[in-house]
Motif scaffolding. Structure first.
Motif, PDB file in Angstrom:
ATOM      1  N   SER A   1      46.482  48.239  39.715  1.00  0.00           N
ATOM      2  CA  SER A   1      46.282  47.950  41.139  1.00  0.00           C
ATOM      3  C   SER A   1      44.865  47.470  41.405  1.00  0.00           C
ATOM      4  CB  SER A   1      46.569  49.192  41.979  1.00  0.00           C
ATOM      5  OG  SER A   1      47.909  49.577  41.872  1.00  0.00           O
ATOM      6  N   GLN A   2      43.905  48.073  40.727  1.00  0.00           N
ATOM      7  CA  GLN A   2      42.507  47.668  40.890  1.00  0.00           C
ATOM      8  C   GLN A   2      42.299  46.237  40.388  1.00  0.00           C
ATOM      9  OE1 GLN A   2      40.421  49.686  42.469  1.00  0.00           O
ATOM     10  NE2 GLN A   2      38.835  48.126  42.428  1.00  0.00           N
ATOM     11  N   VAL A   3      42.937  45.889  39.290  1.00  0.00           N
ATOM     12  CA  VAL A   3      42.850  44.522  38.780  1.00  0.00           C
ATOM     13  C   VAL A   3      43.459  43.545  39.787  1.00  0.00           C
ATOM     14  CG1 VAL A   3      43.686  42.953  36.980  1.00  0.00           C
ATOM     15  CG2 VAL A   3      42.806  45.199  36.354  1.00  0.00           C
ATOM     16  N   LEU A   4      44.611  43.885  40.338  1.00  0.00           N
ATOM     17  CA  LEU A   4      45.247  43.010  41.325  1.00  0.00           C
ATOM     18  C   LEU A   4      44.381  42.830  42.565  1.00  0.00           C
ATOM     19  CD1 LEU A   4      48.965  44.179  41.128  1.00  0.00           C
ATOM     20  CD2 LEU A   4      47.978  42.046  40.281  1.00  0.00           C
ATOM     21  N   LEU A   5      43.720  43.905  42.995  1.00  0.00           N
ATOM     22  CA  LEU A   5      42.814  43.777  44.141  1.00  0.00           C
ATOM     23  C   LEU A   5      41.632  42.865  43.817  1.00  0.00           C
ATOM     24  CD1 LEU A   5      42.674  47.375  45.640  1.00  0.00           C
ATOM     25  CD2 LEU A   5      43.658  45.341  46.652  1.00  0.00           C
ATOM     26  N   GLY A   6      41.100  42.965  42.609  1.00  0.00           N
ATOM     27  CA  GLY A   6      40.005  42.095  42.208  1.00  0.00           C
ATOM     28  C   GLY A   6      40.407  40.640  42.186  1.00  0.00           C
ATOM     29  N   VAL A   7      41.602  40.367  41.684  1.00  0.00           N
ATOM     30  CA  VAL A   7      42.101  38.992  41.660  1.00  0.00           C
ATOM     31  C   VAL A   7      42.294  38.474  43.082  1.00  0.00           C
ATOM     32  CG1 VAL A   7      44.095  37.572  41.017  1.00  0.00           C
ATOM     33  CG2 VAL A   7      43.142  39.202  39.387  1.00  0.00           C
ATOM     34  N   ALA A   8      42.824  39.311  43.960  1.00  0.00           N
ATOM     35  CA  ALA A   8      43.003  38.908  45.359  1.00  0.00           C
ATOM     36  C   ALA A   8      41.658  38.683  46.040  1.00  0.00           C
ATOM     37  CB  ALA A   8      43.803  39.966  46.107  1.00  0.00           C
ATOM     38  N   MET A   9      40.658  39.509  45.715  1.00  0.00           N
ATOM     39  CA  MET A   9      39.319  39.321  46.291  1.00  0.00           C
ATOM     40  C   MET A   9      38.726  37.995  45.836  1.00  0.00           C
ATOM     41  SD  MET A   9      37.836  43.211  45.817  1.00  0.00           S
ATOM     42  CE  MET A   9      36.158  42.682  45.710  1.00  0.00           C
ATOM     43  N   TYR A  10      38.895  37.671  44.563  1.00  0.00           N
ATOM     44  CA  TYR A  10      38.359  36.421  44.033  1.00  0.00           C
ATOM     45  C   TYR A  10      39.070  35.219  44.650  1.00  0.00           C
ATOM     46  CZ  TYR A  10      36.682  32.930  40.764  1.00  0.00           C
ATOM     47  OH  TYR A  10      36.109  31.821  40.209  1.00  0.00           O
ATOM     48  N   ALA A  11      40.380  35.315  44.799  1.00  0.00           N
ATOM     49  CA  ALA A  11      41.147  34.229  45.409  1.00  0.00           C
ATOM     50  C   ALA A  11      40.795  34.055  46.882  1.00  0.00           C
ATOM     51  CB  ALA A  11      42.639  34.489  45.251  1.00  0.00           C
ATOM     52  N   GLY A  12      40.363  35.145  47.509  1.00  0.00           N
ATOM     53  CA  GLY A  12      39.979  35.086  48.913  1.00  0.00           C
ATOM     54  C   GLY A  12      38.581  34.571  49.142  1.00  0.00           C
ATOM     55  N   GLY A  13      37.853  34.261  48.082  1.00  0.00           N
ATOM     56  CA  GLY A  13      36.530  33.678  48.235  1.00  0.00           C
ATOM     57  C   GLY A  13      35.403  34.678  48.310  1.00  0.00           C
ATOM     58  N   ASP A  14      35.627  35.901  47.869  1.00  0.00           N
ATOM     59  CA  ASP A  14      34.568  36.901  47.867  1.00  0.00           C
ATOM     60  C   ASP A  14      33.517  36.529  46.816  1.00  0.00           C
ATOM     61  OD1 ASP A  14      33.243  39.143  48.667  1.00  0.00           O
ATOM     62  OD2 ASP A  14      34.691  40.579  47.866  1.00  0.00           O
ATOM     63  N   ALA A  15      32.319  37.084  46.943  1.00  0.00           N
ATOM     64  CA  ALA A  15      31.258  36.828  45.973  1.00  0.00           C
ATOM     65  C   ALA A  15      31.750  37.212  44.578  1.00  0.00           C
ATOM     66  CB  ALA A  15      30.008  37.631  46.332  1.00  0.00           C
ATOM     67  N   PRO A  16      31.423  36.434  43.546  1.00  0.00           N
ATOM     68  CA  PRO A  16      31.999  36.655  42.215  1.00  0.00           C
ATOM     69  C   PRO A  16      31.725  38.028  41.608  1.00  0.00           C
ATOM     70  CG  PRO A  16      30.915  34.530  42.305  1.00  0.00           C
ATOM     71  CD  PRO A  16      30.606  35.228  43.591  1.00  0.00           C
ATOM     72  N   ALA A  17      30.634  38.677  41.952  1.00  0.00           N
ATOM     73  CA  ALA A  17      30.308  39.959  41.329  1.00  0.00           C
ATOM     74  C   ALA A  17      31.277  41.063  41.764  1.00  0.00           C
ATOM     75  CB  ALA A  17      28.880  40.365  41.665  1.00  0.00           C
ATOM     76  N   ASN A  18      31.668  41.088  43.022  1.00  0.00           N
ATOM     77  CA  ASN A  18      32.552  42.144  43.503  1.00  0.00           C
ATOM     78  C   ASN A  18      33.913  42.132  42.817  1.00  0.00           C
ATOM     79  OD1 ASN A  18      30.580  43.085  45.221  1.00  0.00           O
ATOM     80  ND2 ASN A  18      31.287  41.841  46.943  1.00  0.00           N
ATOM     81  N   PRO A  19      34.612  40.985  42.773  1.00  0.00           N
ATOM     82  CA  PRO A  19      35.896  40.979  42.065  1.00  0.00           C
ATOM     83  C   PRO A  19      35.750  41.234  40.570  1.00  0.00           C
ATOM     84  CG  PRO A  19      35.729  39.056  43.469  1.00  0.00           C
ATOM     85  CD  PRO A  19      34.399  39.732  43.483  1.00  0.00           C
ATOM     86  N   LEU A  20      34.654  40.792  39.988  1.00  0.00           N
ATOM     87  CA  LEU A  20      34.453  41.000  38.560  1.00  0.00           C
ATOM     88  C   LEU A  20      34.377  42.490  38.232  1.00  0.00           C
ATOM     89  CD1 LEU A  20      33.900  39.882  35.721  1.00  0.00           C
ATOM     90  CD2 LEU A  20      31.476  39.922  36.300  1.00  0.00           C
ATOM     91  N   PHE A  21      33.603  43.243  39.007  1.00  0.00           N
ATOM     92  CA  PHE A  21      33.501  44.678  38.775  1.00  0.00           C
ATOM     93  C   PHE A  21      34.838  45.371  39.024  1.00  0.00           C
ATOM     94  CE2 PHE A  21      28.823  44.124  39.584  1.00  0.00           C
ATOM     95  CZ  PHE A  21      28.467  44.330  38.261  1.00  0.00           C
ATOM     96  N   SER A  22      35.570  44.911  40.004  1.00  0.00           N
ATOM     97  CA  SER A  22      36.879  45.478  40.291  1.00  0.00           C
ATOM     98  C   SER A  22      37.833  45.251  39.123  1.00  0.00           C
ATOM     99  CB  SER A  22      37.448  44.861  41.567  1.00  0.00           C
ATOM    100  OG  SER A  22      38.727  45.363  41.842  1.00  0.00           O
TER     101      SER A  22
END
Length: 90
Positions: free
Chosen positions: A17-38
């Motif tokens: 679930s955490q990986v899926l949230l990170g992928v969704a954050m990255y697809a949503g245009g969030d800063a690259p560091a946040n989805p990467l750590f997720s």
């Protein structure tokens, strides 16, 4: 289903679930560091517990203790519910 599978499966579900949230954050245009750590954190959690689940390891008896089972199941269910809510926009 035995207690070991329930507890470890719950933690694997939380990691995925955490990986899926990170992928969704990255697809949503969030800063690259946040989805990467997720994604990295989710992969770590899912990897550690999936390895134990596949090998049949009970983590020196920890995975069969009632509190560990409760925490594993609760974290998996809660993570799946929150991931579903975020991904479905609820």
């Amino acid at each position: 289903m035995n207690r070991r599978a329930l507890s470890l499966g719950g933690f694997v579900l939380a990691g995925v679930s955490q990986v899926l949230l990170g992928v969704a954050m990255y697809a949503g245009g969030d800063a690259p560091a946040n989805p990467l750590f997720s994604v990295l954190g989710g992969l770590l959690v899912a990897g550690v517990f999936a390895r134990a689940l596949v090998r049949g390891d009970d983590l020196n008896g920890l995975a069969t203790r009632p509190l560990f089972v409760a925490v594993g199941v609760a974290s998996g269910v809660l993570s799946a519910a929150l991931t579903g809510a975020v991904l479905l926009g609820a």
